[in-house]
Design a protein around this motif. Structure first.
Motif, PDB file in Angstrom:
ATOM      1  N   LYS A   3       0.876  -1.174   0.000  1.00 42.10           N
ATOM      2  CA  LYS A   3       0.000   0.000   0.000  1.00 42.10           C
ATOM      3  C   LYS A   3       0.908   1.216   0.000  1.00 42.10           C
ATOM      4  O   LYS A   3       1.782   1.359   0.857  1.00 42.10           O
ATOM      5  N   ARG A  17      -1.683  11.291 -11.141  1.00 44.21           N
ATOM      6  CA  ARG A  17      -2.651  10.278 -11.576  1.00 44.21           C
ATOM      7  C   ARG A  17      -2.351   9.803 -12.998  1.00 44.21           C
ATOM      8  O   ARG A  17      -2.375   8.610 -13.285  1.00 44.21           O
ATOM      9  N   ILE A  25      -1.328   1.552 -13.312  1.00 47.66           N
ATOM     10  CA  ILE A  25      -2.055   1.625 -12.045  1.00 47.66           C
ATOM     11  C   ILE A  25      -3.367   2.348 -12.305  1.00 47.66           C
ATOM     12  O   ILE A  25      -3.389   3.512 -12.691  1.00 47.66           O
ATOM     13  N   MET A  28      -7.210   3.980  -7.276  1.00 51.36           N
ATOM     14  CA  MET A  28      -6.639   4.686  -6.129  1.00 51.36           C
ATOM     15  C   MET A  28      -7.754   5.371  -5.362  1.00 51.36           C
ATOM     16  O   MET A  28      -8.840   5.582  -5.893  1.00 51.36           O
ATOM     17  N   ILE A  63      -2.893   3.765  -2.687  1.00 48.34           N
ATOM     18  CA  ILE A  63      -2.830   2.860  -3.825  1.00 48.34           C
ATOM     19  C   ILE A  63      -2.353   1.504  -3.321  1.00 48.34           C
ATOM     20  O   ILE A  63      -1.356   1.432  -2.605  1.00 48.34           O
ATOM     21  N   ILE A  65      -0.936  -2.069  -4.670  1.00 52.95           N
ATOM     22  CA  ILE A  65      -0.350  -2.583  -5.905  1.00 52.95           C
ATOM     23  C   ILE A  65       0.410  -3.881  -5.647  1.00 52.95           C
ATOM     24  O   ILE A  65       0.814  -4.152  -4.523  1.00 52.95           O
ATOM     25  N   CYS A  73       6.023   2.749  -9.196  1.00 58.30           N
ATOM     26  CA  CYS A  73       5.015   3.636  -8.619  1.00 58.30           C
ATOM     27  C   CYS A  73       5.680   4.759  -7.833  1.00 58.30           C
ATOM     28  O   CYS A  73       5.333   5.937  -8.002  1.00 58.30           O
TER      29      CYS A  73
END
Length: 112
Positions: A3, A17, A25, A28, A63, A65, A73
């Protein structure tokens, strides 16, 4: 899974974003938050009176992932959110034990 929580300046949200979307990704959570760190707020003038603004507006992105996207990221957030000025924000990385999509019951990577 990881996270990522990123606290950034609000005007950088759309750019971050987009950068995250470019690396795949898609999901979110974004929250408008207020806070301060080393910059300790600032003073503003209102109707001739000066007053201290302790908590500055920020945006918190959350987020979740897969592990293999973590470094990409983090780099995307830093490259996009960095202005070089105080108050650019922070990134926090946490281990995520389990994720469940409520609607389908899917778990972990399938749920993200």
């Amino acid at each position: 899974m990881k996270k990522i929580e990123a606290i950034i300046k609000p005007f950088k949200l759309d750019d971050v974003r987009e950068a995250l979307s470019d690396i795949g990704i898609t999901g979110m959570t974004v929250t408008e938050v207020r806070g301060f760190g080393r910059q300790k707020g600032h003073t503003e003038l209102y109707r001739g009176a000066e007053y201290m603004v302790d908590f500055l507006p920020k945006v918190k992105m959350e987020i979740v992932i897969p592990d293999e996207l973590t470094e990409q990221c983090i780099e995307a957030i830093i490259d996009t959110a960095q202005t070089g000025k105080i108050g650019d924000g922070k990134i926090f990385i946490y281990e995520v034990e389990r994720v469940i999509r409520i609607r389908t019951g899917e778990e972990n990577e399938e749920a993200v």
